[in-house]
Design a protein around this motif. Structure first.
Motif, PDB file in Angstrom:
ATOM      1  N   ILE A 133      18.965 -27.612   9.039  1.00  0.00           N
ATOM      2  CA  ILE A 133      19.494 -27.409   7.686  1.00  0.00           C
ATOM      3  C   ILE A 133      20.972 -27.774   7.633  1.00  0.00           C
ATOM      4  O   ILE A 133      21.435 -28.443   6.701  1.00  0.00           O
ATOM      5  N   LEU A 134      21.722 -27.347   8.630  1.00  0.00           N
ATOM      6  CA  LEU A 134      23.152 -27.686   8.682  1.00  0.00           C
ATOM      7  C   LEU A 134      23.344 -29.204   8.715  1.00  0.00           C
ATOM      8  O   LEU A 134      24.179 -29.748   7.973  1.00  0.00           O
ATOM      9  N   PHE A 135      22.573 -29.891   9.546  1.00  0.00           N
ATOM     10  CA  PHE A 135      22.700 -31.349   9.637  1.00  0.00           C
ATOM     11  C   PHE A 135      22.271 -32.013   8.329  1.00  0.00           C
ATOM     12  O   PHE A 135      22.846 -33.030   7.931  1.00  0.00           O
ATOM     13  N   ARG A 136      21.286 -31.453   7.638  1.00  0.00           N
ATOM     14  CA  ARG A 136      20.890 -32.008   6.341  1.00  0.00           C
ATOM     15  C   ARG A 136      22.022 -31.835   5.341  1.00  0.00           C
ATOM     16  O   ARG A 136      22.342 -32.769   4.586  1.00  0.00           O
ATOM     17  N   GLU A 137      22.610 -30.668   5.319  1.00  0.00           N
ATOM     18  CA  GLU A 137      23.711 -30.422   4.376  1.00  0.00           C
ATOM     19  C   GLU A 137      24.905 -31.325   4.658  1.00  0.00           C
ATOM     20  O   GLU A 137      25.637 -31.702   3.736  1.00  0.00           O
ATOM     21  N   GLU A 138      25.100 -31.679   5.926  1.00  0.00           N
ATOM     22  CA  GLU A 138      26.243 -32.509   6.297  1.00  0.00           C
ATOM     23  C   GLU A 138      25.909 -34.002   6.345  1.00  0.00           C
ATOM     24  O   GLU A 138      26.742 -34.816   6.744  1.00  0.00           O
ATOM     25  N   GLY A 139      24.691 -34.350   5.940  1.00  0.00           N
ATOM     26  CA  GLY A 139      24.318 -35.756   5.850  1.00  0.00           C
ATOM     27  C   GLY A 139      23.981 -36.420   7.170  1.00  0.00           C
ATOM     28  O   GLY A 139      23.992 -37.665   7.251  1.00  0.00           O
TER      29      GLY A 139
ATOM     30  N   PHE B 265      20.937 -18.824  11.678  1.00  0.00           N
ATOM     31  CA  PHE B 265      22.396 -18.816  11.582  1.00  0.00           C
ATOM     32  C   PHE B 265      23.003 -17.551  12.210  1.00  0.00           C
ATOM     33  O   PHE B 265      23.990 -17.005  11.719  1.00  0.00           O
ATOM     34  N   ARG B 266      22.385 -17.127  13.306  1.00  0.00           N
ATOM     35  CA  ARG B 266      22.899 -15.965  14.030  1.00  0.00           C
ATOM     36  C   ARG B 266      24.315 -16.253  14.522  1.00  0.00           C
ATOM     37  O   ARG B 266      24.598 -17.334  15.017  1.00  0.00           O
ATOM     38  N   ASP B 267      25.219 -15.291  14.373  1.00  0.00           N
ATOM     39  CA  ASP B 267      26.641 -15.502  14.646  1.00  0.00           C
ATOM     40  C   ASP B 267      27.146 -16.653  13.774  1.00  0.00           C
ATOM     41  O   ASP B 267      27.397 -17.765  14.250  1.00  0.00           O
ATOM     42  N   PRO B 268      27.282 -16.402  12.465  1.00  0.00           N
ATOM     43  CA  PRO B 268      27.612 -17.485  11.528  1.00  0.00           C
ATOM     44  C   PRO B 268      28.854 -18.280  11.896  1.00  0.00           C
ATOM     45  O   PRO B 268      28.929 -19.488  11.592  1.00  0.00           O
ATOM     46  N   SER B 269      29.817 -17.659  12.567  1.00  0.00           N
ATOM     47  CA  SER B 269      31.043 -18.388  12.908  1.00  0.00           C
ATOM     48  C   SER B 269      30.753 -19.549  13.851  1.00  0.00           C
ATOM     49  O   SER B 269      31.455 -20.567  13.831  1.00  0.00           O
ATOM     50  N   TYR B 270      29.715 -19.408  14.684  1.00  0.00           N
ATOM     51  CA  TYR B 270      29.316 -20.508  15.574  1.00  0.00           C
ATOM     52  C   TYR B 270      28.887 -21.721  14.749  1.00  0.00           C
ATOM     53  O   TYR B 270      29.311 -22.855  15.000  1.00  0.00           O
ATOM     54  N   PHE B 271      28.047 -21.479  13.762  1.00  0.00           N
ATOM     55  CA  PHE B 271      27.554 -22.588  12.934  1.00  0.00           C
ATOM     56  C   PHE B 271      28.653 -23.133  12.029  1.00  0.00           C
ATOM     57  O   PHE B 271      28.680 -24.337  11.740  1.00  0.00           O
ATOM     58  N   LEU B 272      29.577 -22.274  11.611  1.00  0.00           N
ATOM     59  CA  LEU B 272      30.721 -22.754  10.832  1.00  0.00           C
ATOM     60  C   LEU B 272      31.587 -23.670  11.690  1.00  0.00           C
ATOM     61  O   LEU B 272      32.074 -24.706  11.212  1.00  0.00           O
ATOM     62  N   ALA B 273      31.754 -23.310  12.959  1.00  0.00           N
ATOM     63  CA  ALA B 273      32.533 -24.159  13.863  1.00  0.00           C
ATOM     64  C   ALA B 273      31.829 -25.488  14.118  1.00  0.00           C
ATOM     65  O   ALA B 273      32.475 -26.543  14.179  1.00  0.00           O
ATOM     66  N   ILE B 274      30.498 -25.462  14.269  1.00  0.00           N
ATOM     67  CA  ILE B 274      29.746 -26.713  14.395  1.00  0.00           C
ATOM     68  C   ILE B 274      29.979 -27.579  13.154  1.00  0.00           C
ATOM     69  O   ILE B 274      30.241 -28.788  13.252  1.00  0.00           O
ATOM     70  N   ARG B 275      29.901 -26.948  11.999  1.00  0.00           N
ATOM     71  CA  ARG B 275      30.036 -27.669  10.730  1.00  0.00           C
ATOM     72  C   ARG B 275      31.439 -28.267  10.557  1.00  0.00           C
ATOM     73  O   ARG B 275      31.588 -29.436  10.169  1.00  0.00           O
ATOM     74  N   LYS B 276      32.449 -27.486  10.855  1.00  0.00           N
ATOM     75  CA  LYS B 276      33.815 -27.913  10.548  1.00  0.00           C
ATOM     76  C   LYS B 276      34.458 -28.732  11.666  1.00  0.00           C
ATOM     77  O   LYS B 276      35.292 -29.618  11.390  1.00  0.00           O
ATOM     78  N   LYS B 277      34.084 -28.460  12.924  1.00  0.00           N
ATOM     79  CA  LYS B 277      34.822 -29.069  14.032  1.00  0.00           C
ATOM     80  C   LYS B 277      34.004 -30.034  14.878  1.00  0.00           C
ATOM     81  O   LYS B 277      34.554 -30.980  15.452  1.00  0.00           O
ATOM     82  N   VAL B 278      32.694 -29.796  14.974  1.00  0.00           N
ATOM     83  CA  VAL B 278      31.851 -30.670  15.796  1.00  0.00           C
ATOM     84  C   VAL B 278      31.263 -31.806  14.971  1.00  0.00           C
ATOM     85  O   VAL B 278      31.264 -32.971  15.397  1.00  0.00           O
TER      86      VAL B 278
END
Length: 277
Positions: free
Chosen positions: A122-128, A81-94
């Protein structure tokens, strides 16, 4: 160091890179010279070689040297999760866009030792979305790929990984995904059940499938302009209309010949969307 010595050293470096390409088919000839020079100077010192030419002799005549040289010529620096804002943007917007597809393919290009790969899984698992997603993790360094597939990391790195995960909007505890022992953390093997690990070069290889998301972060900063263009061309060809491309914080499409094929999607986090056919 005088300008004359620098010029001779650059000649030696180009001869070494050409020798590596001809002997082992790894192509570093279009990597940024300043970065390659710095790394080869370190290799020359570590292998007790007086010159780059002496280093070349070892590389050409000792096949066991090449895997070790890859550790110098490829950069294996990453974190989950380097540069967390990148992964937050993937999570919220992509993710809301990706969720509309019945199946997904994600390409982590230049995956190194796997930290970014596991972050996305992990992000994709959390987002189903994990169950419907196939992840392709590629790199030119087979030793790095083996480390990625093993999913074992030093325990003292987990504190930073955990904080990054939290800042990325993680909805679970990162500790749910690993076990500890002997100062190491072993990631849950289920995180690899939808992952294909493969060696692939952005320098010489071609596109191998259509992807919905390509994440290639902090790789192209080590390429010269022509090689950056080649890599972006591969990503363009791999993405269908509305597919997504994520780059590193210091990377941009602004000067690429392929920039017109993308639009800024989350500019601050270097996430782009494919447009056109």
């Amino acid at each position: 160091m005088t300008a004359k010595v620098e010029k001779v050293e650059d000649i030696e470096i180009r001869l070494l890179l050409d020798a590596i390409y001809r002997r082992y088919h790894y192509d570093f000839r279009s990597y940024a010279m300043s970065s390659v020079r710095r790394r080869l100077r370190q290799a020359r010192t570590d292998f007790d070689c007086a010159t780059i030419s002496a280093l070349q002799e070892k590389v050409l005549h000792d096949p066991d040297m090449m895997p070790r040289m890859l550790g110098y010529l490829t950069v294996q620096v990453s974190e989950m999760f380097r540069d967390p804002s990148y992964f937050l943007a993937i999570r919220k917007k992509v993710v809301p866009h990706l969720a509309t597809y019945p199946s997904l393919k994600v390409w982590i290009a230049g995956c190194s030792t796997g930290e970014e790969l596991y972050s996305l899984v992990i992000l994709f698992r959390e987002e189903g979305l994990e169950e419907r997603t196939l992840f392709y993790a590629t790199d030119i360094n087979r030793d790095a790929l083996a480390q990625a597939e093993a999913g074992v990391y030093d325990i003292d790195r987990m504190r930073q990984f955990t904080e990054n995960h939290r800042l990325s909007g993680g909805s679970t505890s990162l500790s749910d995904y690993y076990q500890t022992g002997y100062n190491r953390c072993v990631l849950d093997k289920t995180l690899r059940r939808n992952v294909v690990f493969s060696d692939h070069s952005l320098v010489t290889d071609q596109v191998f499938g259509e992807m919905h998301l390509v994440s290639c972060r902090n790789v192209m900063i080590y390429f010269d302009r022509d090689l950056q263009d080649r890599a972006v061309g591969l990503f363009r060809d791999a993405l269908p209309r509305s597919g997504f491309l994520g780059l590193g914080a210091k990377e941009t499409l602004r000067f690429s010949h392929h920039a017109a094929a993308f639009r800024d999607f989350v500019p601050d986090d270097r996430i782009y969307q494919r447009i056109g056919s």
